[in-house]
Every structure is written in structure tokens, then in C-alpha cells.
Design a protein around this motif. Structure first.
Motif, short mmCIF file in Angstrom:
data_model
loop_
_atom_site.label_atom_id
_atom_site.label_comp_id
_atom_site.label_asym_id
_atom_site.label_seq_id
_atom_site.Cartn_x
_atom_site.Cartn_y
_atom_site.Cartn_z
N ALA A 36 0.82 -1.21 0.00
CA ALA A 36 0.00 0.00 0.00
C ALA A 36 0.86 1.26 0.00
O ALA A 36 0.54 2.25 -0.67
CB ALA A 36 -0.93 -0.01 1.20
N LEU A 39 2.18 1.78 -3.45
CA LEU A 39 1.14 2.28 -4.35
C LEU A 39 0.90 3.78 -4.17
O LEU A 39 0.59 4.49 -5.11
CB LEU A 39 -0.17 1.52 -4.12
N GLU A 52 1.08 0.59 -10.22
CA GLU A 52 0.12 -0.51 -10.15
C GLU A 52 0.84 -1.77 -9.69
O GLU A 52 2.00 -2.01 -10.07
CB GLU A 52 -0.50 -0.77 -11.53
N PHE A 99 -6.25 -4.79 2.94
CA PHE A 99 -6.16 -3.68 1.99
C PHE A 99 -7.24 -2.63 2.26
O PHE A 99 -7.06 -1.45 1.92
CB PHE A 99 -6.28 -4.20 0.55
N TYR A 102 -6.52 0.70 3.79
CA TYR A 102 -5.98 1.77 2.96
C TYR A 102 -6.98 2.19 1.87
O TYR A 102 -6.61 2.91 0.94
CB TYR A 102 -4.68 1.30 2.29
N ARG A 104 -8.30 0.28 -0.34
CA ARG A 104 -7.99 -0.44 -1.58
C ARG A 104 -8.87 -1.67 -1.71
O ARG A 104 -9.10 -2.41 -0.75
CB ARG A 104 -6.53 -0.89 -1.59
N ARG A 105 -9.36 -1.91 -2.93
CA ARG A 105 -10.12 -3.12 -3.23
C ARG A 105 -9.19 -4.18 -3.81
O ARG A 105 -8.17 -3.85 -4.41
CB ARG A 105 -11.24 -2.81 -4.23
N GLY A 136 -8.52 0.50 -10.31
CA GLY A 136 -7.89 0.79 -9.03
C GLY A 136 -7.83 -0.37 -8.07
O GLY A 136 -7.46 -0.18 -6.90
N VAL A 138 -6.42 -4.17 -6.67
CA VAL A 138 -5.19 -4.95 -6.63
C VAL A 138 -5.54 -6.40 -6.97
O VAL A 138 -6.18 -7.09 -6.17
CB VAL A 138 -4.52 -4.89 -5.24
#
Length: 375
Positions: A36, A39, A52, A99, A102, A104-105, A136, A138
Motif C-alpha cells: 500500500a 502504491l 500498479e 487492503f 488503505y 484499496r479493493r 484501481g 489490486v
């Protein structure tokens, strides 16, 4: 390394689980922390938000051991698949939760070699991964251990990671393990030293590479990691091999582990999959003229150059192409079923079209579906 926009990171089972099986939440969180931060951290070459990461993660079978009351990785395929079925859900759920800290998906992508050695399938895999990254997310990639058979397995996720790196056109491959790099001998013994850089095969001459990991919950060892690094480097992708505890340093471009320089150029996706991920379903023996045309020239394999056929396969399956001595010189995707080929042996496409119909005026293996293994 700091210029890499798209990075594939592979992590092994021993870096995510306990020796007895079961996920170690602290280890997973530590890995996700490093990913993370990478990124979100911008550099002069890659602004924040433009990097990415595709994560190739082992650990499904190991994660399923403890919940099923297994004290070690089973040897039989059926129980491995049962453990993978339980563990894969636990693994992706752990990544999803970690994730989410943060914002993040994650998206789960499970692959078998059958998904990647066929043209339509590998295109679909690449399209899915590209779309996840564009949105967007991961991607968390793993071999589909639940349904894979011995005949359609990648064998280890190190090789899978190298192939995924090529598939998504990655700028860098990072292989994370429980060892902080490649050593010139057993790293537990005095007198051995870490190899900082590998520029080509000559740098590994005389190096003793161990074959087993420390924790005993995965399938790979240093041999598979070095082979994966060679595959990626030959395809034009540099590789960093280091420990999971040094993931942050690796992703920030700090000196760590072993760096494998590029040794080749990027080739067609399908050919890399064909050479390193496919399992031949049969074999065709070629005459000397056909061997020269395939290996030294740029020709397709025609019926006239085939002297023999072995195995049971269908059109679209990978087959070995052998010289008269039985040595595999190439691999390709066949356009005929095995049962059709005996009537084609040694005959010209013109004769076949006249006697059997225009549908038989074609190559047995087209040049675009063929990769040379030995010259």
C-alpha cells in the motif's frame, strides 16, 4: 526500479502462514503495509497514484491445513484440493480486510495452465487483469489449486509470477521469500555470501542452489525462484529476489536481495506461455526437412513433414515437435485431433485438399503458434 509503473509481486506460503498451517494475520498485514505504501508513494519518474501492483500469492493450501485438522501439507491431490478450497476463501478474505485499511479493493484471479496456453483464454486473462488495474483494484493471483490436476498445473507460483509479469507487461517482478536473496551456497553455513546482481547465466556458474524452502508449507524453493527469474529476465523484465521482510526496500528501489538484469526482449505472450506453462498432450515426430524448416527457418509445420504421432489430443492442444532421434525441438498448438493425423502423414496439403476436402489444406501447427525449444 524506481521507474517501474506496473510491478508484479510474488509472495510464498512461508511468508504468510505458520509452519503448522493457518494464516498469520500480522505477516499478511505487514506485506499489505509495504504494498500500500508503494502504491501511494510517488517518485520523480512515477507520480503518486500511477504505480500498479499485481500480487501473486501462494498460501491457499497452507491456510486450509489447520481448519481441516491437517498437521502438514498432504501428498495426495484430493486433500490438497480440499485444503485449497477452504484456504483460498480465507486468504482472499484476509487480503480484502487488510487492503481495506488503505481504502484499496482486491480482485481474485485464479488460473490454471489450461487458461493460459490457449489463445482465447490468455487474452481473457490479460483483459481481466488490465481492467482490475484500470479500476484501481489490486489483483490477487493464485493457481486454481481446487480444480487443477497434475497435468494442468503450473507446479509453483514462482513460475506463475514470471508468466503473469509478462502477461500484464510488467516493468518489474519482485519475488519475496523467507531468504533475503540468492547466496553462493547454503546461507546457513559460514563463508557463504549473497549475490547482489545476476547479469546472465555465467554469473550462476558453480553456484549451489538449494531446492527446498525452510517452512515446508509451500512447493517452491530457491531453484524455482531462480528459474522464474530467468524466465522473466529473458522476456525483458528485471527481477528482484529478496525476503518478505524487505519488501518495502525492494519496492522503493533500495539495494536489497539479488537483482536479475534483463537478458532478452519481450516476446509474444502466447509463445512464453507455450514454452513455460503448457503441458504437451502428445508428440509429432518430424523428418529432417521439417526440423530444419521449423527450427532454422520461419515455416509452419505441414503434414508432409510429419513421420509419426503419439498421444491423445484435440485441436488446439499443445504438442511436442520431435526430431527423428526423439529430442523435443519445439512446441506448438496443433490444428487437428490426434485421430485425424495418421491419414495426413507425409502428404502434401494439395493432395489432402483434393482427396479429403478444402478444410484439410492447412498447417498442422501454424508458425504463430509454435515456439522453438532447442536449435
Amino acid at each position: 526500479m524506481t521507474q517501474a509503473r506496473r510491478v508484479v509481486v510474488k509472495v510464498g506460503s512461508s511468508s504468510l502462514t505458520t509452519a503448522g498451517g493457518g494464516l498469520d494475520a500480522d505477516r499478511v498485514d505487514a506485506l499489505v503495509d509495504a504494498l500500500a505504501k508503494a502504491l501511494g508513494a510517488g517518485t520523480a519518474e512515477v507520480p503518486a497514484g500511477e504505480k500498479e501492483i499485481v500480487l501473486v500469492s501462494s498460501g491457499a493450501i497452507a491456510a486450509g491445513l489447520a481448519p481441516l485438522g491437517l498437521d502438514r501439507r498432504p501428498r495426495d491431490l484430493a486433500r490438497q484440493q480440499a485444503a485449497a478450497s477452504v484456504g483460498q476463501g480465507l486468504l482472499v478474505a484476509r487480503y480484502t480486510a487488510s487492503f481495506a485499511r488503505y481504502g484499496r479493493r482486491v480482485g481474485q484471479v485464479l488460473l490454471t495452465t489450461d487458461d493460459t496456453s490457449r489463445r482465447a483464454h490468455y487474452r481473457n486473462a490479460r483483459r481481466t487483469l488490465d481492467q482490475l488495474l484500470a479500476m484501481g483494484a489490486v489483483p490477487v493471483v493464485n493457481e486454481n489449486d481446487t480444480v487443477a490436476t497434475d497435468e494442468i498445473r503450473f507446479g509453483d507460483n514462482d513460475r506463475l509470477a514470471a508468466l503473469v509479469a509478462h502477461l500484464v507487461r510488467a516493468d518489474l517482478l519482485v519475488l519475496l521469500s523467507d531468504v533475503d536473496g540468492l547466496y553462493d551456497g547454503d546461507p546457513s553455513r559460514p563463508g557463504t555470501s549473497r549475490i547482489a546482481e545476476v547479469r546472465g547465466p555465467e554469473d550462476l556458474e558453480g553456484v549451489s542452489i538449494g531446492s527446498a524452502g525452510k517452512a515446508g508449507v509451500g512447493t517452491g524453493g530457491m531453484v524455482t525462484k531462480v528459474e522464474a527469474a530467468r524466465i522473466a529476465a529473458a522476456a525483458g523484465i528485471p527481477v528482484v529476489l529478496t525476503s518478505a521482510s524487505q519488501a518495502t526496500d525492494a519496492l522503493r528501489g533500495r539495494p536489497t536481495g539479488t537483482f536479475f538484469h534483463r537478458t532478452g526482449r519481450r516476446s509474444a505472450d502466447r509463445l512464453l506461455w507455450l514454452a513455460h506453462a503448457s503441458t504437451p498432450r502428445g508428440a509429432l515426430t518430424l523428418d529432417d526437412g521439417a526440423v530444419r524448416a521449423v527450427v532454422e527457418g520461419t515455416g509452419s509445420l505441414l503434414p508432409a513433414g510429419i513421420a509419426g504421432v503419439e498421444g491423445e489430443f484435440s485441436a488446439g492442444d499443445p504438442v511436442e515437435l520431435r526430431d527423428p532421434t526423439g529430442r523435443a525441438v519445439a512446441r506448438g498448438l496443433v490444428t487437428y485431433d490426434a485421430g485425424e493425423i495418421p491419414q495426413l502423414l507425409g502428404r502434401s496439403t494439395r493432395d489432402l485438399a483434393r482427396d479429403l476436402g478444402p478444410g484439410y489444406e492447412r498447417e498442422v501447427v501454424h508458425r504463430d503458434d509454435l515456439v522453438v525449444l532447442h536449435r
